[in-house]
Every structure is written in C-alpha cells, then in structure tokens.
Motif scaffolding. Sequence first.
Motif, PDB file in Angstrom:
ATOM      1  N   SER A   4      39.917  15.788  56.357  1.00 46.56           N
ATOM      2  CA  SER A   4      39.939  17.001  55.992  1.00 46.56           C
ATOM      3  C   SER A   4      40.523  17.435  54.712  1.00 46.56           C
ATOM      4  O   SER A   4      40.368  18.361  53.944  1.00 46.56           O
ATOM      5  N   ARG A   5      41.174  16.501  53.908  1.00 45.45           N
ATOM      6  CA  ARG A   5      41.757  16.402  52.511  1.00 45.45           C
ATOM      7  C   ARG A   5      40.688  16.999  51.671  1.00 45.45           C
ATOM      8  O   ARG A   5      41.156  17.800  50.810  1.00 45.45           O
ATOM      9  N   SER A   6      39.734  16.487  51.668  1.00 46.53           N
ATOM     10  CA  SER A   6      38.688  16.638  50.641  1.00 46.53           C
ATOM     11  C   SER A   6      38.142  18.175  50.575  1.00 46.53           C
ATOM     12  O   SER A   6      37.500  18.538  49.858  1.00 46.53           O
ATOM     13  N   LYS A   7      38.428  18.684  51.721  1.00 39.39           N
ATOM     14  CA  LYS A   7      37.906  20.047  52.128  1.00 39.39           C
ATOM     15  C   LYS A   7      38.708  21.201  51.267  1.00 39.39           C
ATOM     16  O   LYS A   7      38.275  22.285  51.048  1.00 39.39           O
ATOM     17  N   TRP A   8      40.012  21.112  51.627  1.00 34.12           N
ATOM     18  CA  TRP A   8      40.944  21.973  51.050  1.00 34.12           C
ATOM     19  C   TRP A   8      41.951  21.530  50.138  1.00 34.12           C
ATOM     20  O   TRP A   8      42.727  22.447  49.414  1.00 34.12           O
ATOM     21  N   LEU A  45      47.496  24.993  43.438  1.00 36.70           N
ATOM     22  CA  LEU A  45      48.245  23.612  42.891  1.00 36.70           C
ATOM     23  C   LEU A  45      49.225  23.133  43.796  1.00 36.70           C
ATOM     24  O   LEU A  45      49.683  21.970  43.668  1.00 36.70           O
ATOM     25  N   LEU A  46      49.480  23.756  44.859  1.00 33.41           N
ATOM     26  CA  LEU A  46      50.578  23.166  45.861  1.00 33.41           C
ATOM     27  C   LEU A  46      50.103  22.348  47.044  1.00 33.41           C
ATOM     28  O   LEU A  46      50.394  21.779  47.734  1.00 33.41           O
ATOM     29  N   THR A  47      48.317  22.601  47.033  1.00 29.49           N
ATOM     30  CA  THR A  47      47.910  21.790  48.295  1.00 29.49           C
ATOM     31  C   THR A  47      47.939  20.359  48.473  1.00 29.49           C
ATOM     32  O   THR A  47      48.009  20.010  49.656  1.00 29.49           O
ATOM     33  N   PRO A  48      48.137  19.753  47.393  1.00 27.09           N
ATOM     34  CA  PRO A  48      48.469  18.256  47.776  1.00 27.09           C
ATOM     35  C   PRO A  48      49.877  18.213  48.434  1.00 27.09           C
ATOM     36  O   PRO A  48      50.061  17.462  49.227  1.00 27.09           O
ATOM     37  N   THR A  49      50.918  18.762  48.047  1.00 28.80           N
ATOM     38  CA  THR A  49      52.050  18.878  48.653  1.00 28.80           C
ATOM     39  C   THR A  49      52.039  19.457  50.144  1.00 28.80           C
ATOM     40  O   THR A  49      52.796  18.796  50.906  1.00 28.80           O
ATOM     41  N   ILE A  50      51.381  20.644  50.244  1.00 39.48           N
ATOM     42  CA  ILE A  50      51.126  20.991  51.530  1.00 39.48           C
ATOM     43  C   ILE A  50      50.814  20.080  52.497  1.00 39.48           C
ATOM     44  O   ILE A  50      51.013  19.551  53.732  1.00 39.48           O
TER      45      ILE A  50
END
Lengths: 281, 301
Positions: free
Chosen positions: B293-297, B214-219
Amino acid sequence: MKKKKIVGTTIYHVLVLLGAFIMVYPLLWMIFSSFKPSATILPTATQLIPSEWTLSNYFTGWKGFMGYTFATFFKNSFFIATLSTFGTLISSAFVAYALKRLKFGLNRFLFILVLATMMLPPQILMIPQYMWFRHLNWVGTFYPMILPYFFAIQGFFVYLIMNFIGGIPKELDEAAKIDGCSYFAIFFRVILPLITPALITSAIFSFIWRWDDYLSALLYVTKADMRPISLALKLFNDPSAGSDIGATLAMSTLSIVPATIIFLFFQKSLVDGIASTGIKG
Amino acid sequence: MKKKKTFKQFLGQESTAGYIFSLPFIIGFLMFMLVPMILSLYYSFCKYDIQSAPQFIGFQNYINIFHDSSFWKAMGVTCYYALIGTPLKVVFALIIALILVRNTKLTPFYRAAYYLPSIIGGSVAIAILWRRMFEPTGTINAVLSIVFPGITNFNWFGEGSAIWVLIILTVWQFGSSMLIFLSALKQISKELYEAAVVDGANSWKKFWKVTLPLLTPTIFFNLVQQTINSFLAFTQSKLITDGQPKDSTLFYTLYVYKKAFPAMGKSQMGYASALAWIMLIVISLVTALLFWSRSKWVYEE
C-alpha cells in the motif's frame, strides 16, 4: 495584538498541562494511593493526595509471600537485567563493528540476517525456544534469560550501533592501522570509546526491557527463590496470596522506580535513540 | 616459531577479524533462532504433549486449526484490537506531536510527561494498576461518576468493553510514536512553509498540503511497527483479563500460550507450534500488504 498572543499562549499551556496531567494521572494515583492506609484507598479513590500519610503498605508489602521478601525478587531482577544488558552491549558492539567496518565474505549476508531477526518478534520464538531450552535442560535456571543475550540476538541493537559507527570518520581507523594497531586494538581503543552514546542508549532500553520481561520468567522460573520482580508482583497480586491493595500498589510503585530514575536521568539519550532509530517503546 | 608467525598473520587479516567479531551473532542465530525454528516446524507436524515422544501426524494440526472456533475467535479479537488500537495510537501520537512541536521553556517537561507511560507501560506494575483502576469500585468509575452521575459500578470487564480496557492501555502508550513524529516534524524545512504562505496558504492548508504529505513516510513507519506490536500483544492481556470474559480478549499469542501451557490437562506443543507458524505467516502477509500500500499513499521525495 500582543495581548491576544499572551491569552493564546496561556490557553495553550493550560490545555497541554491538563493533557499531561491526564497522561500521568494513573501513575500519580498509584504512587499517592500507596501512601494511604490500605482500607481507605478505594473509598477515597477520587481524592489524589492522602489525608493521612503512612508507610505501612511498604512494610507489609516488603515482607513478600511464601517465605521470600521482595529483597529476593529485586535482587533477581537486578541480576538478570544487568547481566543480560552487559551481554547485549558487548556482543552487539562486536557484531556491529564487523558488519560496518570489516570486509569479509559473509558480511552482506549476515547484515541481511540481522535485519531479518529484527522483524522476527520474540513472541513467535516463544514456543520454539522453550522446546529447545528444554532439550538443553535450561528450564528452571537463569540461563534462558541471560545467556542468549551474549550472542547479539537482538538485531535492533546491532543496527543501532552500526548506524552510530557509520558516523565515525574512517580516517581514524586507518590512522590507527598505519600506527600498527590490529583490528582488535582498533575496536577496543578507537571504536569502543567513541560509541559510548550509542551504548548508553542501548543499555537503557535493554535494562528496562529485561527488567519488565514477564514472559520469560513465566516460562522458565520454576523455583520461588528465583522469581524476578515481574513474576513476583503478579503472584503477589493474586487473590490466593491474600494480598491487600495497599501493599500491592506499594510494591508496584517500587518496581517502576529503576525505570523511572533511568528515564529522568537519561531522558536525552532516550529521546535521541528513538528519534534516530525509530525504536518501539 | 615460523608457524606461530603465520598464525599471527592469519589473525591479522581483515576477513579473519570480520568472522571473529561477528561470531557472537553467527552462534546466536544458529543456537537461539534457526535450531528452535526448525524444531518447531517439525513439531508443528506432530502430536506432542512434552511428556511422551512426538508422533508425526502430517498436516493434521493445520487442518484442526482451520476447524477450531477458538482459533478464529482469537484471530478476530487480535485483528479488532490491531485495527482499532493502532490507528488510534498513531493519530494521538501525531496530534500531540503537532501540539508539542512549538518550542517553549516547558516543552521538555511536557514531552517527558507524555512519553513516560510508554517507558513503563509494558511492566507488570502497570498491568496490575490497570486492573485495579477499571474494577467496578475502582478509580475510573469513581472519577467518571463525578461527571456522569449515572455511571456508578459500570462493569468494564464485561464482554463488550473488556477489549476496550486493553485498547485504552495501548493508546495511552503513544509516546514513542510521538517522539518519532516530533523528530520528523523538525526536519521539515521552514522554506517550504514560507513558500506556502507566499502562495496564500492558511495554517489549515499548510498542514494538509505541506506537513501531512511530508510526514507520510513516518506515519507509514509507525503504522507498520505498531501493527506488528498489536498482533503480538501478550503480557497485558494475560495479566489484566487472561482472555476473559468468554474469550472476548483472547489475543492470539495468549491462545498459543494456553495451548502450550494449559492450566489444566495436557500440553499441545505440536498444535501450539503450528499456531505460531500461522501467526508468522499472517504477520508477514500483513507487513507485505502495508508495504504494497506504501506506493499508493506515501510521499517520496
């Protein structure tokens, strides 16, 4: 079970407190060292609290160099930071209102341009702007450090205020319109008073950034009496200025006083501003 | 009288008001961005030393840059700084945010202490302090020698370690990323954690299966912002090391500056303009790469 929890909480606080101490240690070291006799600062570097307190570093430092005291440098920084912040606030609020609330042909296009300028870092513009300001004969004046900010050039602030206006119910605008208010009256009487929190957040960041701005001063200040604190500190620290470490640390401490006071008083606005917009610090 | 009224009507129109209110930005964009950018694009194809008139030389600046070893050195140093400094900073920000998300009476105080360095870190005062602290006789060596007695007089500003003095400085300012993480952490709903507990997850599993995704967008957001910032670092390297020793801390923006405003000799404004344009292209490419790379992780709800 309860005892275990107390032990855990204590360990938590001790560790977090230790971390916090390490984080602010460089600042504490600077502040406390500035009150030590200059010659003892390095020999007693590991001892945080001075064994002998003195204000002499502040008196020596304040005298400045080359005939100008630090009063001049502080005055210049206040002048630049206050005016450019004022310009940023008023122009960004204007543009934010237009882009968020008013329908006109170029609205969408201008919004995309604002976003694009947010992505365009000032360092990239360093050389192009310098050459342009040279054409305008602005080098050696305060203009490059103040005037551009009256034209909403920091898209980030426009964006921040736009988000805030988005939270104000549109019915308020419409009610004012029915009462016969013009768009200008709506802006000044309805919108402006309601966006005060966003303006405070913007003012804080703008002031601190302008106060710290070293690059513009380096490029555009050519006369000694126009130096802001950032440039003056750097020159004061140079070996050629014959500076001593005590005086340098004392003036460095004074230079971060405004930002620190703002931080302590407006911590909540700062934290909210960062949380809502993801600003850089 | 009649004319005046129509003018008033014109002013009262929504679109007129829209243009008037956005006028500051329109003028500002033209005057302080577009015109300078066009000027610098033109100069990037010129030999220009400020003193004499610019001389058109086509792609020569760009060709010279390609063969300029200092350019490659600066590019390498900047990438090294960005690739090491940025992840370290974001990881620190995340770890401290996870620790501070627990609400205690002292939390506001802790948050302030960890955030304070970010607020003042960009100032000249901190640059001066950093230089003084990392001197061989400075407080860092003095403190370290208590723990490791052998370390006295280590030269931090040597060729291999000088860049680390700057990396430590940027990592120290993880506070604003930390605050962004903190507000994201508070938005994760409690029910998700409760559901995970029902499914038999321990805290370790909860972190990897609930919090982190859930934090990946913030990361992602923090990574993009901090990467761009690292690529543009100027003030601190100018003040602390001035690119020395042997160009081992010659950040790209500093190199551009030195070409435009050399301490000795003639200014090479055309060359510096070309360098700035290359930087803009590189930053755009890096940002595009990150977004690709966004869509990958990055987890999307």
